[in-house]
Write a protein that holds these residues in place. Structure first.
Motif, PDB file in Angstrom:
ATOM      1  N   ALA A  54       0.822  -1.223   0.000  1.00 48.61           N
ATOM      2  CA  ALA A  54       0.000   0.000   0.000  1.00 48.61           C
ATOM      3  C   ALA A  54       0.844   1.255   0.000  1.00 48.61           C
ATOM      4  O   ALA A  54       0.533   2.231  -0.691  1.00 48.61           O
ATOM      5  CB  ALA A  54      -0.942  -0.011   1.210  1.00 48.61           C
ATOM      6  N   ALA A  55       1.933   1.274   0.786  1.00 49.92           N
ATOM      7  CA  ALA A  55       2.753   2.484   0.888  1.00 49.92           C
ATOM      8  C   ALA A  55       3.906   2.508  -0.098  1.00 49.92           C
ATOM      9  O   ALA A  55       4.553   3.539  -0.251  1.00 49.92           O
ATOM     10  CB  ALA A  55       3.295   2.629   2.314  1.00 49.92           C
ATOM     11  N   GLY A  56       4.177   1.385  -0.767  1.00 42.84           N
ATOM     12  CA  GLY A  56       5.235   1.403  -1.768  1.00 42.84           C
ATOM     13  C   GLY A  56       4.933   2.378  -2.891  1.00 42.84           C
ATOM     14  O   GLY A  56       5.813   3.102  -3.375  1.00 42.84           O
ATOM     15  N   ASN A  57       3.668   2.438  -3.271  1.00 42.49           N
ATOM     16  CA  ASN A  57       3.237   3.326  -4.338  1.00 42.49           C
ATOM     17  C   ASN A  57       3.379   4.796  -3.961  1.00 42.49           C
ATOM     18  O   ASN A  57       3.744   5.632  -4.795  1.00 42.49           O
ATOM     19  CB  ASN A  57       1.780   3.002  -4.671  1.00 42.49           C
ATOM     20  CG  ASN A  57       1.190   3.894  -5.730  1.00 42.49           C
ATOM     21  OD1 ASN A  57       1.635   3.892  -6.862  1.00 42.49           O
ATOM     22  ND2 ASN A  57       0.175   4.662  -5.367  1.00 42.49           N
ATOM     23  N   VAL A  58       3.122   5.120  -2.694  1.00 41.94           N
ATOM     24  CA  VAL A  58       3.047   6.523  -2.293  1.00 41.94           C
ATOM     25  C   VAL A  58       4.316   7.038  -1.619  1.00 41.94           C
ATOM     26  O   VAL A  58       4.628   8.226  -1.714  1.00 41.94           O
ATOM     27  CB  VAL A  58       1.829   6.757  -1.367  1.00 41.94           C
ATOM     28  CG1 VAL A  58       0.536   6.619  -2.147  1.00 41.94           C
ATOM     29  CG2 VAL A  58       1.835   5.794  -0.180  1.00 41.94           C
ATOM     30  N   GLU A  59       5.044   6.171  -0.923  1.00 42.49           N
ATOM     31  CA  GLU A  59       6.229   6.612  -0.196  1.00 42.49           C
ATOM     32  C   GLU A  59       7.533   6.114  -0.833  1.00 42.49           C
ATOM     33  O   GLU A  59       8.456   6.887  -1.054  1.00 42.49           O
ATOM     34  CB  GLU A  59       6.151   6.162   1.271  1.00 42.49           C
ATOM     35  CG  GLU A  59       5.006   6.796   2.030  1.00 42.49           C
ATOM     36  CD  GLU A  59       5.079   8.316   2.033  1.00 42.49           C
ATOM     37  OE1 GLU A  59       6.146   8.885   2.342  1.00 42.49           O
ATOM     38  OE2 GLU A  59       4.054   8.955   1.724  1.00 42.49           O
ATOM     39  N   THR A  60       7.609   4.821  -1.124  1.00 39.45           N
ATOM     40  CA  THR A  60       8.849   4.285  -1.700  1.00 39.45           C
ATOM     41  C   THR A  60       9.118   4.885  -3.068  1.00 39.45           C
ATOM     42  O   THR A  60      10.270   5.172  -3.414  1.00 39.45           O
ATOM     43  CB  THR A  60       8.771   2.753  -1.777  1.00 39.45           C
ATOM     44  OG1 THR A  60       8.441   2.231  -0.478  1.00 39.45           O
ATOM     45  CG2 THR A  60      10.097   2.158  -2.226  1.00 39.45           C
ATOM     46  N   SER A  61       8.073   5.108  -3.843  1.00 40.73           N
ATOM     47  CA  SER A  61       8.277   5.722  -5.164  1.00 40.73           C
ATOM     48  C   SER A  61       8.938   7.089  -5.025  1.00 40.73           C
ATOM     49  O   SER A  61       9.808   7.465  -5.827  1.00 40.73           O
ATOM     50  CB  SER A  61       6.947   5.842  -5.909  1.00 40.73           C
ATOM     51  OG  SER A  61       6.079   6.771  -5.269  1.00 40.73           O
ATOM     52  N   GLN A  62       8.546   7.845  -3.999  1.00 39.41           N
ATOM     53  CA  GLN A  62       9.140   9.165  -3.787  1.00 39.41           C
ATOM     54  C   GLN A  62      10.619   9.054  -3.422  1.00 39.41           C
ATOM     55  O   GLN A  62      11.447   9.857  -3.863  1.00 39.41           O
ATOM     56  CB  GLN A  62       8.392   9.909  -2.668  1.00 39.41           C
ATOM     57  CG  GLN A  62       6.925  10.215  -2.981  1.00 39.41           C
ATOM     58  CD  GLN A  62       6.775  11.469  -3.831  1.00 39.41           C
ATOM     59  OE1 GLN A  62       7.408  11.624  -4.858  1.00 39.41           O
ATOM     60  NE2 GLN A  62       5.914  12.377  -3.403  1.00 39.41           N
ATOM     61  N   ARG A  63      10.957   8.038  -2.623  1.00 42.66           N
ATOM     62  CA  ARG A  63      12.356   7.899  -2.241  1.00 42.66           C
ATOM     63  C   ARG A  63      13.210   7.415  -3.414  1.00 42.66           C
ATOM     64  O   ARG A  63      14.400   7.742  -3.499  1.00 42.66           O
ATOM     65  CB  ARG A  63      12.497   6.948  -1.056  1.00 42.66           C
ATOM     66  CG  ARG A  63      13.857   7.031  -0.376  1.00 42.66           C
ATOM     67  CD  ARG A  63      14.146   8.402   0.245  1.00 42.66           C
ATOM     68  NE  ARG A  63      13.343   8.560   1.444  1.00 42.66           N
ATOM     69  CZ  ARG A  63      12.212   9.276   1.494  1.00 42.66           C
ATOM     70  NH1 ARG A  63      11.802   9.970   0.446  1.00 42.66           N
ATOM     71  NH2 ARG A  63      11.519   9.353   2.594  1.00 42.66           N
ATOM     72  N   VAL A  64      12.618   6.652  -4.323  1.00 45.69           N
ATOM     73  CA  VAL A  64      13.341   6.260  -5.539  1.00 45.69           C
ATOM     74  C   VAL A  64      13.714   7.510  -6.335  1.00 45.69           C
ATOM     75  O   VAL A  64      14.837   7.639  -6.830  1.00 45.69           O
ATOM     76  CB  VAL A  64      12.503   5.293  -6.389  1.00 45.69           C
ATOM     77  CG1 VAL A  64      13.145   5.075  -7.753  1.00 45.69           C
ATOM     78  CG2 VAL A  64      12.351   3.952  -5.669  1.00 45.69           C
ATOM     79  N   VAL A  65      12.789   8.445  -6.465  1.00 41.85           N
ATOM     80  CA  VAL A  65      13.091   9.695  -7.165  1.00 41.85           C
ATOM     81  C   VAL A  65      14.239  10.421  -6.468  1.00 41.85           C
ATOM     82  O   VAL A  65      15.184  10.893  -7.118  1.00 41.85           O
ATOM     83  CB  VAL A  65      11.844  10.600  -7.233  1.00 41.85           C
ATOM     84  CG1 VAL A  65      12.206  11.964  -7.819  1.00 41.85           C
ATOM     85  CG2 VAL A  65      10.763   9.955  -8.081  1.00 41.85           C
ATOM     86  N   ASP A  66      14.168  10.522  -5.134  1.00 45.90           N
ATOM     87  CA  ASP A  66      15.239  11.195  -4.395  1.00 45.90           C
ATOM     88  C   ASP A  66      16.586  10.529  -4.665  1.00 45.90           C
ATOM     89  O   ASP A  66      17.606  11.206  -4.851  1.00 45.90           O
ATOM     90  CB  ASP A  66      14.949  11.165  -2.895  1.00 45.90           C
ATOM     91  CG  ASP A  66      13.814  12.099  -2.486  1.00 45.90           C
ATOM     92  OD1 ASP A  66      13.432  12.952  -3.305  1.00 45.90           O
ATOM     93  OD2 ASP A  66      13.323  11.964  -1.353  1.00 45.90           O
ATOM     94  N   ALA A  67      16.605   9.199  -4.674  1.00 46.09           N
ATOM     95  CA  ALA A  67      17.866   8.481  -4.869  1.00 46.09           C
ATOM     96  C   ALA A  67      18.407   8.669  -6.282  1.00 46.09           C
ATOM     97  O   ALA A  67      19.612   8.858  -6.477  1.00 46.09           O
ATOM     98  CB  ALA A  67      17.670   6.993  -4.567  1.00 46.09           C
ATOM     99  N   VAL A  68      17.539   8.620  -7.285  1.00 41.45           N
ATOM    100  CA  VAL A  68      17.992   8.822  -8.664  1.00 41.45           C
ATOM    101  C   VAL A  68      18.506  10.245  -8.857  1.00 41.45           C
ATOM    102  O   VAL A  68      19.566  10.472  -9.471  1.00 41.45           O
ATOM    103  CB  VAL A  68      16.861   8.498  -9.663  1.00 41.45           C
ATOM    104  CG1 VAL A  68      17.271   8.860 -11.089  1.00 41.45           C
ATOM    105  CG2 VAL A  68      16.500   7.011  -9.595  1.00 41.45           C
ATOM    106  N   LEU A  69      17.785  11.230  -8.327  1.00 41.44           N
ATOM    107  CA  LEU A  69      18.256  12.611  -8.435  1.00 41.44           C
ATOM    108  C   LEU A  69      19.554  12.810  -7.659  1.00 41.44           C
ATOM    109  O   LEU A  69      20.439  13.558  -8.088  1.00 41.44           O
ATOM    110  CB  LEU A  69      17.188  13.575  -7.922  1.00 41.44           C
ATOM    111  CG  LEU A  69      15.903  13.669  -8.748  1.00 41.44           C
ATOM    112  CD1 LEU A  69      14.931  14.659  -8.124  1.00 41.44           C
ATOM    113  CD2 LEU A  69      16.188  14.050 -10.192  1.00 41.44           C
TER     114      LEU A  69
END
Length: 511
Positions: free
Chosen positions: A326-341
């Motif tokens: 449930a939270a992978g879509n809303v929270e983990t996705s955001q942290r993936v963006v942070d890590a790639v940037l």
């Protein structure tokens, strides 16, 4: 194609998606879809490749682009069919995001698919708001593997009832499904008109030209980036079940006109619900690179051809069924963006901003009493990171979400809630030559007893600054003044007050 004709074609395709979104917004029952605009609309080619999308929600659109082809291959499609699904491991994101998809046939030949994805605040989870602190997929609501909701234009009432009967308010859920179906049908009719004007062969040629043009633009942009390999590690606070400091590790390789993102070394999948299917991780990667592309780059499958990714199976970013997501879509996705940037920052120091508030600050709530059911879900904005040429914006949604805040008038009219305070959180943005934006403070008073679930991030690990800028302030959640964990489920009484203070953005540059 003639460049002007190609540009007009691209705009017409996007307009089909925008009109689908307008129909969905105007006909939906729930504030989550009608007011927050938690939905997305897109057109796909005959094989499931992305052809166009509206400027809706990146995590919806990127995951659909990554996984729609697999859904398409599961059916022998006929005119008037409409398939519904939400299975995260078969092309979905998390269970509240329900997708409807329908084919367009012209002269008996399959030409394209029209689809929308909308977040249902009630999909039958174990707690109101359908964003529980879950440990299995089953706890998160009704699982809809791809199935025909309409056959040859006729709705299968048994399929619909199987879904809405699991919700606390079947009438509202049924209304939202009807709105989604109307939206998809409007897209089918509008695209049929476009194909009719152009002719089948010209439409297909234009679609192929659009994909090739998008690929050329992306490869040209990648050529301008320095070749090399960069790494970065960021962390999620915790999974709500006792596991803390979960690494998202990125190794980014830029090779002339190709890019590959490898997530080896990231955390294994966890007991809590921060796990996500690979399609969600792909959506975050595509979004991060889309931010580097020329503004006129078409949103179609061709734009993704030069970008690949990999993540170990069984990891946080490529979880195995039946992991809670449930939270992978809303929270983990955001942290993936942070890590790639973060990985891109050394390669592009004059283009990459500091970290934004880095989450969606999820708040789900609903009635305890069964005789007066209500479910509500919203995400809250925060501070945007400062960048090389600008200060961060305050009180905004960032990156993988593109929803609105729920207007307090709509909130108070629909639910037994009173909004006591809604303001910018002064001083929460990181200092720097270009400071980070401010988070928000949103305080709710409950007028009746309720169940509340908070799934929030950046309560332990602050949004980082860049080039000497200071980090943004971590967020805080409080009930009647007492500090709460970042992820918690609780029951509140009438008169209780919940305050959510979202993180600020990181600052850029030494002040």
């Amino acid at each position: 194609m003639d460049p002007i004709a190609l540009s007009v074609f691209s705009s017409r395709m996007a307009a089909v998606c925008e009109e689908m979104g307008a129909v969905l917004r105007r006909t939906a029952f729930s504030p989550n879809i009608r007011d927050r605009l938690d939905f997305s609309c897109a057109v796909f080619d005959a094989d499931g490749g992305l052809a166009a999308q509206a400027a809706h929600i990146p995590v919806h659109l990127g995951s659909m682009a990554y996984a729609m082809a697999g859904v398409i291959r599961r059916f022998d499609w006929q005119p008037g069919d409409m398939v519904v699904f939400n299975d995260p491991f078969l092309g979905g994101t998390h269970l509240p995001d329900v997708t409807l998809v329908s084919p367009l046939f012209v002269d008996g030949e399959r030409v394209a698919f029209l689809a929308n994805r909308a977040h249902h605040a009630d999909i039958g989870a174990v707690t109101p708001g359908s964003m529980p602190l879950s440990t299995t997929l089953e706890e998160e609501g009704v699982l809809i593997s791809p199935v025909r909701l309409y056959r040859a234009g006729r709705r299968d009432e048994a399929v619909l009832q199987r879904i809405v009967s699991r919700t606390r308010n079947p009438r509202q859920a049924g209304g939202d499904f009807a709105a989604q179906a109307s939206s998809v049908s409007s897209g089918v009719h509008r695209l049929q008109e476009l194909v009719g004007r152009m002719g089948m062969s010209e439409f297909r040629a234009a679609l192929a030209a659009l994909n090739d043009y998008a690929e050329r633009l992306v490869r040209a942009a990648l050529v301008d980036l320095p070749d090399g390999r960069w790494t970065f590690t960021d962390y999620l606070d915790d999974d709500g079940q006792g596991q803390q400091d979960l690494p998202i590790q990125v190794a980014l390789t830029l090779d002339h006109h190709d890019a590959h993102v490898d997530f080896a070394g990231s955390a294994d999948q966890v007991r809590g619900n921060l796990n996500c299917p690979l399609s969600v991780a792909a959506a975050a990667v595509f979004y991060a690179f889309r931010c580097l592309m020329p503004e006129q780059t078409p949103a179609c499958a061709g734009a993704f051809r030069p970008i690949t990714l990999s993540a170990p199976e069984g990891s946080l970013l490529n979880a195995r069924h039946p992991a809670a997501v449930a939270a992978g879509n809303v929270e983990t996705s955001q942290r993936v963006v942070d890590a790639v940037l973060g990985a891109l920052a050394p390669a592009l120091p004059d283009r990459i901003p500091a970290a934004s508030h880095g989450g969606m600050n999820n708040l789900a709530m609903g009635a305890l009493a069964e005789d007066s059911p209500w479910d509500y879900y919203e995400t809250l904005g925060g501070g945007m990171g400062g960048g090389p040429h600008h200060r961060g914006r305050s009180g905004v949604q960032v990156h993988m979400t593109n929803t609105l805040n729920t207007p307090l008038e709509a909130l108070e009219m629909a639910y037994p809630l009173r909004l006591r305070r809604y303001a910018l959180r002064r001083g929460s943005g990181g200092a720097g030559r270009h400071p980070g934006g401010e988070g928000v403070i949103r305080e709710y008073e409950f007028l009746t007893p309720a169940s509340v679930t908070l799934i929030t991030e950046r309560r332990r690990h602050a949004p980082w600054g860049l080039q000497g800028g200071a980090p943004g302030a971590v967020g805080e959640n409080r009930l009647n003044g007492e500090l709460l964990p970042g992820k918690v489920r609780l029951e509140v009484a009438a008169g209780d007050r919940l305050t959510v203070m979202t993180p600020g953005g990181g600052g850029w540059g030494g002040s």
